[in-house]
Design an enzyme around this catalytic site. Structure first.
Site, PDB file in Angstrom:
ATOM      1  N   VAL A 284      14.944  -7.403  -1.850  1.00  0.00           N
ATOM      2  CA  VAL A 284      15.703  -7.158  -3.084  1.00  0.00           C
ATOM      3  C   VAL A 284      15.087  -5.975  -3.820  1.00  0.00           C
ATOM      4  O   VAL A 284      13.983  -5.549  -3.492  1.00  0.00           O
ATOM      5  CB  VAL A 284      15.677  -8.383  -4.025  1.00  0.00           C
ATOM      6  CG1 VAL A 284      16.342  -9.585  -3.383  1.00  0.00           C
ATOM      7  CG2 VAL A 284      14.253  -8.726  -4.447  1.00  0.00           C
TER       8      VAL A 284
ATOM      9  N   HIS B  43       0.831  -1.212   0.000  1.00  0.00           N
ATOM     10  CA  HIS B  43       0.000   0.000   0.000  1.00  0.00           C
ATOM     11  C   HIS B  43       0.863   1.259   0.000  1.00  0.00           C
ATOM     12  O   HIS B  43       0.544   2.235  -0.688  1.00  0.00           O
ATOM     13  CB  HIS B  43      -0.940  -0.016   1.212  1.00  0.00           C
ATOM     14  CG  HIS B  43      -2.011  -1.050   1.073  1.00  0.00           C
ATOM     15  ND1 HIS B  43      -3.330  -0.748   0.874  1.00  0.00           N
ATOM     16  CD2 HIS B  43      -1.936  -2.410   1.044  1.00  0.00           C
ATOM     17  CE1 HIS B  43      -4.032  -1.866   0.738  1.00  0.00           C
ATOM     18  NE2 HIS B  43      -3.201  -2.890   0.853  1.00  0.00           N
TER      19      HIS B  43
ATOM     20  N   GLU C 266       4.562  -4.205 -12.101  1.00  0.00           N
ATOM     21  CA  GLU C 266       6.010  -4.112 -12.388  1.00  0.00           C
ATOM     22  C   GLU C 266       6.384  -5.109 -13.487  1.00  0.00           C
ATOM     23  O   GLU C 266       7.204  -4.806 -14.363  1.00  0.00           O
ATOM     24  CB  GLU C 266       6.813  -4.353 -11.098  1.00  0.00           C
ATOM     25  CG  GLU C 266       6.670  -3.189 -10.115  1.00  0.00           C
ATOM     26  CD  GLU C 266       6.965  -3.554  -8.649  1.00  0.00           C
ATOM     27  OE1 GLU C 266       7.536  -4.630  -8.399  1.00  0.00           O
ATOM     28  OE2 GLU C 266       6.614  -2.759  -7.753  1.00  0.00           O
TER      29      GLU C 266
ATOM     30  N   ASP D  52      -6.854 -10.496  -2.954  1.00  0.00           N
ATOM     31  CA  ASP D  52      -7.199 -10.140  -4.342  1.00  0.00           C
ATOM     32  C   ASP D  52      -6.466 -10.982  -5.389  1.00  0.00           C
ATOM     33  O   ASP D  52      -6.697 -10.830  -6.585  1.00  0.00           O
ATOM     34  CB  ASP D  52      -6.826  -8.661  -4.556  1.00  0.00           C
ATOM     35  CG  ASP D  52      -5.354  -8.391  -4.234  1.00  0.00           C
ATOM     36  OD1 ASP D  52      -4.745  -9.162  -3.469  1.00  0.00           O
ATOM     37  OD2 ASP D  52      -4.799  -7.409  -4.760  1.00  0.00           O
ATOM     38  N   GLN D  53      -5.546 -11.845  -4.951  1.00  0.00           N
ATOM     39  CA  GLN D  53      -4.564 -12.398  -5.895  1.00  0.00           C
ATOM     40  C   GLN D  53      -5.154 -13.352  -6.931  1.00  0.00           C
ATOM     41  O   GLN D  53      -4.645 -13.450  -8.042  1.00  0.00           O
ATOM     42  CB  GLN D  53      -3.418 -13.031  -5.098  1.00  0.00           C
ATOM     43  CG  GLN D  53      -2.678 -11.958  -4.290  1.00  0.00           C
ATOM     44  CD  GLN D  53      -1.888 -12.496  -3.109  1.00  0.00           C
ATOM     45  OE1 GLN D  53      -1.694 -13.702  -2.988  1.00  0.00           O
ATOM     46  NE2 GLN D  53      -1.439 -11.611  -2.229  1.00  0.00           N
TER      47      GLN D  53
ATOM     48  N   ASP E 137      -6.056   5.858   1.579  1.00  0.00           N
ATOM     49  CA  ASP E 137      -6.093   4.463   1.193  1.00  0.00           C
ATOM     50  C   ASP E 137      -7.536   3.956   1.264  1.00  0.00           C
ATOM     51  O   ASP E 137      -8.308   4.367   2.130  1.00  0.00           O
ATOM     52  CB  ASP E 137      -5.216   3.661   2.165  1.00  0.00           C
ATOM     53  CG  ASP E 137      -5.005   2.241   1.702  1.00  0.00           C
ATOM     54  OD1 ASP E 137      -3.936   1.977   1.143  1.00  0.00           O
ATOM     55  OD2 ASP E 137      -5.900   1.385   1.900  1.00  0.00           O
TER      56      ASP E 137
ATOM     57  N   GLN F 146      13.191  -5.407  -6.497  1.00  0.00           N
ATOM     58  CA  GLN F 146      12.405  -6.174  -7.471  1.00  0.00           C
ATOM     59  C   GLN F 146      12.258  -5.474  -8.817  1.00  0.00           C
ATOM     60  O   GLN F 146      12.329  -6.110  -9.869  1.00  0.00           O
ATOM     61  CB  GLN F 146      11.016  -6.488  -6.905  1.00  0.00           C
ATOM     62  CG  GLN F 146      10.103  -7.149  -7.917  1.00  0.00           C
ATOM     63  CD  GLN F 146       8.928  -7.845  -7.297  1.00  0.00           C
ATOM     64  OE1 GLN F 146       9.092  -8.759  -6.496  1.00  0.00           O
ATOM     65  NE2 GLN F 146       7.737  -7.434  -7.654  1.00  0.00           N
TER      66      GLN F 146
ATOM     67  N   HIS G 289       2.948 -14.259  -6.724  1.00  0.00           N
ATOM     68  CA  HIS G 289       1.703 -14.459  -5.974  1.00  0.00           C
ATOM     69  C   HIS G 289       0.590 -13.553  -6.512  1.00  0.00           C
ATOM     70  O   HIS G 289      -0.530 -13.635  -6.058  1.00  0.00           O
ATOM     71  CB  HIS G 289       1.953 -14.180  -4.492  1.00  0.00           C
ATOM     72  CG  HIS G 289       2.204 -12.728  -4.153  1.00  0.00           C
ATOM     73  ND1 HIS G 289       3.012 -11.900  -4.904  1.00  0.00           N
ATOM     74  CD2 HIS G 289       1.739 -11.953  -3.128  1.00  0.00           C
ATOM     75  CE1 HIS G 289       3.034 -10.695  -4.351  1.00  0.00           C
ATOM     76  NE2 HIS G 289       2.277 -10.706  -3.280  1.00  0.00           N
TER      77      HIS G 289
ATOM     78  N   TRP H 136      -0.701  -6.909  -6.593  1.00  0.00           N
ATOM     79  CA  TRP H 136      -0.921  -6.048  -7.755  1.00  0.00           C
ATOM     80  C   TRP H 136       0.317  -5.234  -8.152  1.00  0.00           C
ATOM     81  O   TRP H 136       0.566  -4.989  -9.333  1.00  0.00           O
ATOM     82  CB  TRP H 136      -2.128  -5.144  -7.538  1.00  0.00           C
ATOM     83  CG  TRP H 136      -2.479  -4.407  -8.786  1.00  0.00           C
ATOM     84  CD1 TRP H 136      -2.424  -3.063  -8.991  1.00  0.00           C
ATOM     85  CD2 TRP H 136      -2.899  -4.990 -10.026  1.00  0.00           C
ATOM     86  NE1 TRP H 136      -2.798  -2.761 -10.277  1.00  0.00           N
ATOM     87  CE2 TRP H 136      -3.091  -3.934 -10.938  1.00  0.00           C
ATOM     88  CE3 TRP H 136      -3.135  -6.300 -10.464  1.00  0.00           C
ATOM     89  CZ2 TRP H 136      -3.501  -4.142 -12.254  1.00  0.00           C
ATOM     90  CZ3 TRP H 136      -3.538  -6.509 -11.770  1.00  0.00           C
ATOM     91  CH2 TRP H 136      -3.714  -5.442 -12.643  1.00  0.00           C
TER      92      TRP H 136
HETATM   93  N1  UPG Z   1       9.269  -5.943  -3.150  1.00  0.00           N
HETATM   94  C1  UPG Z   1      10.595  -5.661  -3.332  1.00  0.00           C
HETATM   95  N2  UPG Z   1      11.514  -6.516  -2.828  1.00  0.00           N
HETATM   96  C2  UPG Z   1      11.170  -7.636  -2.147  1.00  0.00           C
HETATM   97  C3  UPG Z   1       9.796  -7.942  -1.987  1.00  0.00           C
HETATM   98  C4  UPG Z   1       8.868  -7.071  -2.505  1.00  0.00           C
HETATM   99  O1  UPG Z   1      10.960  -4.646  -3.951  1.00  0.00           O
HETATM  100  O2  UPG Z   1      12.076  -8.354  -1.709  1.00  0.00           O
HETATM  101  C5  UPG Z   1       8.270  -4.946  -3.623  1.00  0.00           C
HETATM  102  C6  UPG Z   1       7.660  -5.301  -4.953  1.00  0.00           C
HETATM  103  O3  UPG Z   1       8.463  -4.813  -6.006  1.00  0.00           O
HETATM  104  C7  UPG Z   1       6.307  -4.589  -4.854  1.00  0.00           C
HETATM  105  C8  UPG Z   1       5.966  -4.643  -3.372  1.00  0.00           C
HETATM  106  O4  UPG Z   1       7.192  -4.887  -2.697  1.00  0.00           O
HETATM  107  O5  UPG Z   1       6.448  -3.242  -5.238  1.00  0.00           O
HETATM  108  C9  UPG Z   1       5.047  -5.777  -3.016  1.00  0.00           C
HETATM  109  O6  UPG Z   1       3.750  -5.475  -3.425  1.00  0.00           O
HETATM  110  P1  UPG Z   1       2.786  -6.564  -4.076  1.00  0.00           P
HETATM  111  O7  UPG Z   1       3.436  -7.231  -5.193  1.00  0.00           O
HETATM  112  O8  UPG Z   1       1.501  -5.872  -4.405  1.00  0.00           O
HETATM  113  O9  UPG Z   1       2.591  -7.665  -2.982  1.00  0.00           O
HETATM  114  P2  UPG Z   1       2.198  -7.596  -1.405  1.00  0.00           P
HETATM  115  O10 UPG Z   1       3.308  -7.059  -0.653  1.00  0.00           O
HETATM  116  O11 UPG Z   1       1.745  -8.968  -1.081  1.00  0.00           O
HETATM  117  O12 UPG Z   1       0.940  -6.583  -1.401  1.00  0.00           O
HETATM  118  C10 UPG Z   1      -0.291  -6.498  -0.707  1.00  0.00           C
HETATM  119  C11 UPG Z   1      -1.235  -7.699  -0.888  1.00  0.00           C
HETATM  120  C12 UPG Z   1      -1.534  -7.917  -2.363  1.00  0.00           C
HETATM  121  C13 UPG Z   1      -2.155  -6.647  -2.943  1.00  0.00           C
HETATM  122  C14 UPG Z   1      -1.216  -5.471  -2.695  1.00  0.00           C
HETATM  123  C15 UPG Z   1      -1.801  -4.159  -3.168  1.00  0.00           C
HETATM  124  O13 UPG Z   1      -0.681  -8.861  -0.297  1.00  0.00           O
HETATM  125  O14 UPG Z   1      -2.400  -9.024  -2.536  1.00  0.00           O
HETATM  126  O15 UPG Z   1      -2.401  -6.787  -4.331  1.00  0.00           O
HETATM  127  O16 UPG Z   1      -0.915  -5.351  -1.304  1.00  0.00           O
HETATM  128  O17 UPG Z   1      -3.014  -3.906  -2.564  1.00  0.00           O
END
Ligand code: UPG
Length: 467
Positions: free
Chosen positions: A344, A18, A369, A385-386, A113, A346, A361, A364
């Site tokens: 990392v 978020h 990305e 939501d996945q 949010d 990402q 997973h 979003w």
């Molecule tokens: N990321 C990194 N490095 C890591 C792990 C994650 O850069 O080692 C970043 C990734 O690039 C992304 C974010 O962290 O920008 C992760 O976001 P997302 O891919 O949306 O996953 P979640 O962290 O699981 O996000 C939560 C919910 C998901 C929902 C999202 C947006 O679990 O289901 O879609 O929030 O509402």
């Protein structure tokens, strides 16, 4: 047009999923000469959030940071710490009015949010402040969210014979029952939140989504034509959000592996590496992780795998890879890939030319990305939501999704199945073509004069004219 500066106050909720899109949206306003105030709930749940905020702060010193200290609340041992934070935030919004009324220049618009919608709407209405929300998932998920109170009755009446349900705004409607987040079948905080918040959507002035027309035109049209909910305010697609410099800085700090990781990627052939990451807050069971290791080895492809053993990153540091995966597997994997158990960068990984596919997973932000970098996906949705996002990946022809793998933790998916699915994703030429088409669509949306810029500038003009 008034010369007064547009002052945007933003209020994110908990977790990187978020916070990250909020800061990316904030940068769009900053680049268009708006003043931005960021109301920051402190302390953050995760280390990644506090580091990201620090770097945002140093990259944009002109941003006004308002620490938001929460009502004391007793930790709930059953509830996920991020869910608990959302509830505490909702319970603390009564502390907000004096904070926002004292800001100078006065706030022009408030962007919060989606998880804070109902408690905030009464406050912004009292203060006569235009209220927008950033919904951090897909337009497909937003359609589901908006329509939820109507669906709720049929969900609770669900009988074995009903296996799917029509949802306006979802391109792959009818939605299989099995794609509805399981927490919505029980009286959980999220079910209550959706029941309370969805009817309040029509009180908003607008909704921002991190998506783009080339991917979700069906949902965007349905939402904006009132086909999902009558009286829906304008829904603005301003994605795909672009990762920014300050994010790289914060990731350098969290990761000790970054230089060898980039160097390793540089040494791999183009499109040859499978990247595996389940976002910022999904910890898989150890049995499942060991099967993933086995599956990666069976696939025959080189891989980069980000392991997460705990929901909150602070605790993730406590246990080493050998303990989580077993020494034998860790040793075996060294021949084919890199396995890290830390944060990392990402976005940088996904933009690397060696990456050929992403086991995701379907959080979003990860999906956006991947879209921005034209990377095919093996969807393995775990919760929330996945599955709806995975359905979109599947229907867009940009990846595969094995539905019989279940929700996270429902069953242990065997290495053999995982290896076969990885091969299927990596070999499929059509996925690559579609991924590149989507990348082009995403780049068009964020180019100069593209949908994102036009929308943001139109809104700023509207806000300046006080309409
Ligand atoms: N990321 C990194 N490095 C890591 C792990 C994650 O850069 O080692 C970043 C990734 O690039 C992304 C974010 O962290 O920008 C992760 O976001 P997302 O891919 O949306 O996953 P979640 O962290 O699981 O996000 C939560 C919910 C998901 C929902 C999202 C947006 O679990 O289901 O879609 O929030 O509402």
């Amino acid at each position: 047009m008034s010369d007064e500066v547009v002052h945007v106050a933003m209020f994110p909720s908990a977790g990187m999923g978020h916070l990250t899109p909020f800061l990316r949206l904030a940068s769009l306003f900053l680049n268009n000469n708006c003043k931005v105030t960021l109301i920051t709930p402190l302390p953050t749940v995760s280390l990644a959030e506090s580091q990201l905020l620090d770097h945002f702060h140093s990259s944009f010193p002109q941003v006004n940071f308002i620490p938001f200290h929460l009502q004391p609340s007793s930790p709930d041992s059953v509830v996920d710490p991020f869910f608990h934070r959302v509830q505490t935030l909702r319970d603390s919004t009564n502390l907000l009015p004096p904070l926002i009324s004292s800001l100078s220049p006065p706030i022009t618009v408030f962007i919060s949010d989606i998880f804070l919608l109902s408690p905030l709407i009464s406050i912004t209405q009292q203060l006569s402040l235009p209220n927008y929300t950033l919904f951090t998932s897909s337009a497909s998920m937003f359609s589901f969210f908006s329509h939820f109170p109507t669906l709720a009755q049929s969900i609770s009446d669900a009988s074995a014979e009903i296996s799917e349900i029509p949802v306006p705004g979802i391109a792959f409607s009818p939605l299989p029952y099995s794609s509805i987040p399981p927490i919505l079948f029980k009286p959980t905080i999220f079910r209550n939140l959706m029941m309370e918040d969805s009817p309040n959507l029509t009180k908003l002035q607008g909704v921002f989504l991190n998506t783009f027309k080339a991917l979700e035109s069906h949902s965007l049209q349905a939402l904006n034509n009132g086909e999902v909910v009558k009286g829906m305010p304008p829904v603005y697609a301003v994605g795909p959000f672009v990762p920014l410099e300050f994010e790289k800085e914060s990731q350098k700090e969290t990761s000790s592996e970054s230089p060898p990781l980039t160097k390793w990627l540089d040494e791999q052939p183009i499109g040859s590496v499978v990247y595996v990451c389940f976002g910022s807050r999904t910890a898989l069971g150890r049995d499942q992780m060991r099967e993933i290791g086995d599956g990666l080895m069976r696939s025959g492809y080189n891989f980069l795998w980000v392991v997460k053993d705990k929901i909150v990153d602070k605790e993730d540091k406590e246990v080493g890879l050998d303990e989580v995966l077993g020494v034998e597997l860790v040793e075996r994997m060294k021949k084919k890939g890199l396995v890290v158990k830390e944060w990392v960068d990402q976005s940088e990984i996904l933009s690397h030319k060696s990456i050929g596919g992403f086991v995701s997973h379907c959080g979003w932000n990860s999906i956006m990305e991947a879209a921005l970098n034209g990377v095919p996906i093996l969807a393995w949705p775990q919760h929330g939501d996945q599955r709806i996002n995975a359905g979109l990946v599947e229907i867009s022809g940009w990846g595969i999704w094995n539905k019989n793998w279940g929700w996270g933790g429902e069953r242990v998916v065997k290495g053999e199945e995982i290896g076969d699915a990885i091969k299927e994703m990596m070999k499929n030429e059509l996925f690559k073509v579609k991924a590149i088409e989507l990348k082009d669509g995403g780049l068009r949306a964020i180019s100069i004069g593209g949908d994102c810029e036009v929308t943001i500038q139109k809104l700023i003009r509207k806000w300046k004219n006080n309409v």
